[in-house]
Design an enzyme around this catalytic site. Structure first.
Site, PDB file in Angstrom:
ATOM      1  N   LYS A   1      -3.815  -5.777  -1.501  1.00 27.26           N
ATOM      2  CA  LYS A   1      -2.574  -5.566  -2.107  1.00 27.26           C
ATOM      3  C   LYS A   1      -2.183  -6.541  -3.148  1.00 27.26           C
ATOM      4  O   LYS A   1      -2.964  -7.446  -3.377  1.00 27.26           O
ATOM      5  CB  LYS A   1      -1.564  -5.942  -0.808  1.00 27.26           C
ATOM      6  CG  LYS A   1      -1.318  -7.469  -0.266  1.00 27.26           C
ATOM      7  CD  LYS A   1      -0.679  -7.595   0.735  1.00 27.26           C
ATOM      8  CE  LYS A   1      -0.390  -8.961   1.270  1.00 27.26           C
ATOM      9  NZ  LYS A   1       0.449  -9.035   2.428  1.00 27.26           N
TER      10      LYS A   1
ATOM     11  N   LYS B   1      -1.718   0.834   5.129  1.00 26.01           N
ATOM     12  CA  LYS B   1      -0.588   0.251   5.643  1.00 26.01           C
ATOM     13  C   LYS B   1       0.597   0.423   5.042  1.00 26.01           C
ATOM     14  O   LYS B   1       0.875   0.515   3.938  1.00 26.01           O
ATOM     15  CB  LYS B   1      -0.779  -1.564   5.757  1.00 26.01           C
ATOM     16  CG  LYS B   1      -1.818  -1.942   6.459  1.00 26.01           C
ATOM     17  CD  LYS B   1      -2.141  -3.309   5.990  1.00 26.01           C
ATOM     18  CE  LYS B   1      -1.267  -4.343   5.900  1.00 26.01           C
ATOM     19  NZ  LYS B   1      -1.353  -5.681   5.597  1.00 26.01           N
TER      20      LYS B   1
END
Length: 243
Positions: free
Chosen positions: A29, A91
């Site tokens: 991320k 996610k």
């Protein structure tokens, strides 16, 4: 029980450093772009390719970015793009919307109907929504469920959500055969409490970087954190009661 260590990274160098220092799960991320800031699909593919060569079998997750439930169509498009880059888990953050709570449950239902391996992440800055947890568990379609915080300056997750609430969450998720994850500005000193809560994995970023969560990952800090979990597990920390 040994709590597995999830470390969030933004590029190949950080991914290799985290893996080499003992991270159990590499999470892709961009921390400068929010709680679940997403990386470009091409960067995800590059990191995955390198990790698969150097650390075959090491689980990899990636986020789709900070998007509200109102943008469900875009979220689902991003799920497909991220999953196609070879990660093990995608996610997806779920931000509570008090004015339209049905949108979050509708998004959960849409995610549950997908074929990708999706881990919903409940943002709990305003508290953990037990009804949303129950809804996610009832679908039985997700490999895991995670809680996190959107605002990273409000203290650790363990300071913001009661330990008994987190313990109940972990117990409920694991009772369904799913993985339970905890994250949210977790600190090095939270290791002992996390061992007592006994999630399947705990997510870290700021605690293993120099200069804050948007700084550069330091493998020495990853090793130090890994050592705390190992030492605590060896000392036989028990679980917290859920009552």
């Amino acid at each position: 029980m040994m709590v597995r260590l999830l470390v969030s990274v933004r590029d190949v160098d950080e991914a290799l450093a985290a893996a080499g220092a003992g991270a159990d799960l590499i999470d892709l991320k961009e921390p400068a772009d929010g709680a679940l800031g997403g990386l470009a699909p091409e960067r995800i593919a590059r990191i995955v390719s390198v990790l698969r060569t150097r650390y075959p079998g090491l689980p990899i997750s990636a986020t789709v970015g900070d998007l509200p439930a109102e943008q469900a169509d875009e979220i689902l498009r991003r799920v497909g793009r991220v999953a196609s880059r070879g990660v093990d888990y995608v996610k997806v953050g779920l931000w509570p919307t008090p004015e339209a709570p049905g949108r979050v449950t509708s998004l959960l239902d849409a995610l549950a109907d997908r074929t990708e391996s999706i881990v919903p992440v409940l943002l709990v800055d305003e508290g953990l929504d037990a009804g949303l947890v129950d809804h996610a568990l009832a679908r039985g379609s997700f490999p895991g469920l995670m809680v996190d915080t959107a605002t990273k300056r409000g203290g650790s997750l363990l300071q913001r959500v009661p330990a008994a609430t987190l313990a109940s969450f972990v117990a409920a998720v694991r009772s369904r055969g799913m993985l339970a994850g905890l994250a949210g500005s977790l600190r090095m000193d939270d290791a002992a409490a996390l061992l007592a809560l006994a999630p399947d994995f705990a997510g870290f970023r700021g605690a293993v970087t120099r200069g804050g969560r948007a700084g550069v990952l330091d493998p020495l800090l990853v090793r130090q954190l890994r050592g705390r979990f190992a030492a605590g597990a060896g000392a036989g920390h028990g679980r917290l009661a859920t009552a």
